[in-house]
Design a protein around this motif. Sequence first.
Motif, PDB file in Angstrom:
ATOM      1  N   LYS A  28     -53.301  29.155  10.970  1.00 60.93           N
ATOM      2  CA  LYS A  28     -53.132  29.991  12.158  1.00 60.93           C
ATOM      3  C   LYS A  28     -51.797  29.713  12.835  1.00 60.93           C
ATOM      4  O   LYS A  28     -51.107  30.632  13.303  1.00 60.93           O
ATOM      5  CB  LYS A  28     -54.283  29.742  13.132  1.00 60.93           C
ATOM      6  N   THR A  29     -51.398  28.449  12.866  1.00 55.72           N
ATOM      7  CA  THR A  29     -50.128  28.092  13.500  1.00 55.72           C
ATOM      8  C   THR A  29     -48.951  28.689  12.742  1.00 55.72           C
ATOM      9  O   THR A  29     -48.032  29.261  13.333  1.00 55.72           O
ATOM     10  CB  THR A  29     -49.968  26.564  13.566  1.00 55.72           C
ATOM     11  N   LEU A  30     -48.983  28.562  11.408  1.00 53.77           N
ATOM     12  CA  LEU A  30     -47.913  29.143  10.603  1.00 53.77           C
ATOM     13  C   LEU A  30     -47.884  30.657  10.775  1.00 53.77           C
ATOM     14  O   LEU A  30     -46.810  31.262  10.885  1.00 53.77           O
ATOM     15  CB  LEU A  30     -48.104  28.780   9.134  1.00 53.77           C
ATOM     16  N   SER A  31     -49.059  31.259  10.812  1.00 55.73           N
ATOM     17  CA  SER A  31     -49.135  32.706  11.009  1.00 55.73           C
ATOM     18  C   SER A  31     -48.495  33.112  12.322  1.00 55.73           C
ATOM     19  O   SER A  31     -47.734  34.085  12.384  1.00 55.73           O
ATOM     20  CB  SER A  31     -50.593  33.164  10.970  1.00 55.73           C
ATOM     21  N   HIS A  32     -48.755  32.354  13.386  1.00 54.95           N
ATOM     22  CA  HIS A  32     -48.153  32.657  14.681  1.00 54.95           C
ATOM     23  C   HIS A  32     -46.626  32.495  14.627  1.00 54.95           C
ATOM     24  O   HIS A  32     -45.882  33.277  15.221  1.00 54.95           O
ATOM     25  CB  HIS A  32     -48.739  31.747  15.762  1.00 54.95           C
ATOM     26  N   GLY A  33     -46.171  31.461  13.927  1.00 53.25           N
ATOM     27  CA  GLY A  33     -44.728  31.256  13.808  1.00 53.25           C
ATOM     28  C   GLY A  33     -44.052  32.415  13.092  1.00 53.25           C
ATOM     29  O   GLY A  33     -42.985  32.873  13.503  1.00 53.25           O
ATOM     30  N   LEU A  34     -44.701  32.910  12.039  1.00 52.03           N
ATOM     31  CA  LEU A  34     -44.142  34.055  11.305  1.00 52.03           C
ATOM     32  C   LEU A  34     -44.188  35.317  12.169  1.00 52.03           C
ATOM     33  O   LEU A  34     -43.282  36.148  12.109  1.00 52.03           O
ATOM     34  CB  LEU A  34     -44.928  34.268  10.011  1.00 52.03           C
ATOM     35  N   GLN A  35     -45.220  35.435  12.987  1.00 51.37           N
ATOM     36  CA  GLN A  35     -45.300  36.574  13.895  1.00 51.37           C
ATOM     37  C   GLN A  35     -44.158  36.550  14.903  1.00 51.37           C
ATOM     38  O   GLN A  35     -43.620  37.601  15.279  1.00 51.37           O
ATOM     39  CB  GLN A  35     -46.641  36.575  14.628  1.00 51.37           C
ATOM     40  N   VAL A  36     -43.776  35.355  15.343  1.00 50.43           N
ATOM     41  CA  VAL A  36     -42.633  35.231  16.263  1.00 50.43           C
ATOM     42  C   VAL A  36     -41.369  35.762  15.581  1.00 50.43           C
ATOM     43  O   VAL A  36     -40.610  36.538  16.167  1.00 50.43           O
ATOM     44  CB  VAL A  36     -42.430  33.766  16.700  1.00 50.43           C
ATOM     45  N   LEU A  37     -41.138  35.344  14.340  1.00 53.12           N
ATOM     46  CA  LEU A  37     -39.953  35.793  13.620  1.00 53.12           C
ATOM     47  C   LEU A  37     -39.972  37.309  13.421  1.00 53.12           C
ATOM     48  O   LEU A  37     -38.948  37.982  13.586  1.00 53.12           O
ATOM     49  CB  LEU A  37     -39.852  35.086  12.270  1.00 53.12           C
ATOM     50  N   GLU A  38     -41.126  37.848  13.062  1.00 53.29           N
ATOM     51  CA  GLU A  38     -41.240  39.299  12.861  1.00 53.29           C
ATOM     52  C   GLU A  38     -40.979  40.045  14.169  1.00 53.29           C
ATOM     53  O   GLU A  38     -40.341  41.109  14.179  1.00 53.29           O
ATOM     54  CB  GLU A  38     -42.626  39.645  12.319  1.00 53.29           C
ATOM     55  N   LEU A  39     -41.441  39.478  15.277  1.00 54.51           N
ATOM     56  CA  LEU A  39     -41.217  40.098  16.581  1.00 54.51           C
ATOM     57  C   LEU A  39     -39.736  40.084  16.934  1.00 54.51           C
ATOM     58  O   LEU A  39     -39.201  41.068  17.461  1.00 54.51           O
ATOM     59  CB  LEU A  39     -42.027  39.343  17.642  1.00 54.51           C
ATOM     60  N   LEU A  40     -39.064  38.991  16.619  1.00 57.03           N
ATOM     61  CA  LEU A  40     -37.630  38.898  16.912  1.00 57.03           C
ATOM     62  C   LEU A  40     -36.807  39.840  16.032  1.00 57.03           C
ATOM     63  O   LEU A  40     -35.749  40.312  16.455  1.00 57.03           O
ATOM     64  CB  LEU A  40     -37.156  37.452  16.740  1.00 57.03           C
ATOM     65  N   VAL A  41     -37.275  40.098  14.819  1.00 60.65           N
ATOM     66  CA  VAL A  41     -36.598  41.074  13.962  1.00 60.65           C
ATOM     67  C   VAL A  41     -36.596  42.442  14.638  1.00 60.65           C
ATOM     68  O   VAL A  41     -35.620  43.191  14.587  1.00 60.65           O
ATOM     69  CB  VAL A  41     -37.286  41.162  12.582  1.00 60.65           C
ATOM     70  N   GLU A  42     -37.706  42.767  15.302  1.00 66.52           N
ATOM     71  CA  GLU A  42     -37.838  44.072  15.957  1.00 66.52           C
ATOM     72  C   GLU A  42     -37.057  44.136  17.270  1.00 66.52           C
ATOM     73  O   GLU A  42     -36.854  45.222  17.809  1.00 66.52           O
ATOM     74  CB  GLU A  42     -39.309  44.363  16.240  1.00 66.52           C
ATOM     75  N   HIS A  43     -36.624  42.986  17.779  1.00 64.15           N
ATOM     76  CA  HIS A  43     -35.898  42.944  19.055  1.00 64.15           C
ATOM     77  C   HIS A  43     -34.635  42.093  18.904  1.00 64.15           C
ATOM     78  O   HIS A  43     -34.570  40.956  19.388  1.00 64.15           O
ATOM     79  CB  HIS A  43     -36.792  42.373  20.162  1.00 64.15           C
ATOM     80  N   PRO A  44     -33.633  42.621  18.214  1.00 65.20           N
ATOM     81  CA  PRO A  44     -32.413  41.840  17.959  1.00 65.20           C
ATOM     82  C   PRO A  44     -31.666  41.440  19.218  1.00 65.20           C
ATOM     83  O   PRO A  44     -30.839  40.527  19.189  1.00 65.20           O
ATOM     84  CB  PRO A  44     -31.570  42.784  17.090  1.00 65.20           C
ATOM     85  N   GLN A  45     -31.949  42.098  20.345  1.00 65.00           N
ATOM     86  CA  GLN A  45     -31.289  41.734  21.598  1.00 65.00           C
ATOM     87  C   GLN A  45     -31.910  40.478  22.206  1.00 65.00           C
ATOM     88  O   GLN A  45     -31.378  39.926  23.172  1.00 65.00           O
ATOM     89  CB  GLN A  45     -31.368  42.893  22.601  1.00 65.00           C
ATOM     90  N   GLY A  46     -33.014  40.005  21.629  1.00 64.49           N
ATOM     91  CA  GLY A  46     -33.663  38.794  22.116  1.00 64.49           C
ATOM     92  C   GLY A  46     -34.825  39.071  23.050  1.00 64.49           C
ATOM     93  O   GLY A  46     -34.959  40.172  23.599  1.00 64.49           O
ATOM     94  N   LEU A  47     -35.689  38.067  23.214  1.00 66.24           N
ATOM     95  CA  LEU A  47     -36.867  38.176  24.068  1.00 66.24           C
ATOM     96  C   LEU A  47     -37.008  36.914  24.903  1.00 66.24           C
ATOM     97  O   LEU A  47     -36.532  35.848  24.522  1.00 66.24           O
ATOM     98  CB  LEU A  47     -38.138  38.353  23.224  1.00 66.24           C
TER      99      LEU A  47
END
Length: 225
Positions: free
Chosen positions: A8-27
């Motif tokens: 679950k932790t690794l999954s959340h970490g990958l979700q963070v990366l995927e979210l940042l891909v969608e928001h190149p300006q940063g979050l």
Amino acid sequence: MSESGTSKTLSHGLQVLELLVEHPQGLTLTEIAEGIGVHRTVAHRLVRTLEAHHLCRRDRFKRISLGTGLVRLAEPVEQDLRTLARPVLEELSDAGRASAHLVVRENAEQVRMLMIVEPRQARMHVSFRSGQVDPIGRGSAGLALLSAEPPVEGEREEIARARTRGYAVSVGEIAPGITGISAVVPTGRDTPGTAIGLSLFEAPDPDELGRLVVASAQRLGSLLK
């Protein structure tokens, strides 16, 4: 570990990366927490771990974006395909005086822009971001890949047309006003589908460009066999 046997932790970490891909300006940290549905404290630990591996970074405004460590991880991905495809794409780009693209099938629903080569002798050209993911049913590359499959009930007319003529054409589906012309690369391998094509502002003779794209697809296919 989750009940499905995944982390679950690794999954959340990958979700963070995927979210940042969608928001190149940063979050912000709060936006990341809300985006993946975890507490802010959990998001903080995830981001700190990713920062330690240079997979994300914070700017002076504390906005979080993707880090340079991803470049090193991504470099080996489809390296052989990109190496073989580059001269073919360069030749296609120059012949069509337009940006040439190489797209691979990501999964059943999506395609990924693996490489784009811009023309060396054109006043204006289309530019896309490598790694960009699009729905497979939208855009010439995805339509070309779908045309390589057996017909299915209710499929788009453009797919059937691409199956007949050997290349797909789309207008304004990936970006407004942009025409895409793509053909499937016949690799003869048990690998994800690959398409090659042109992206341009105007296509006064799509049939001629289609012939160029098909020839390039055949050439790349022969190199990959």
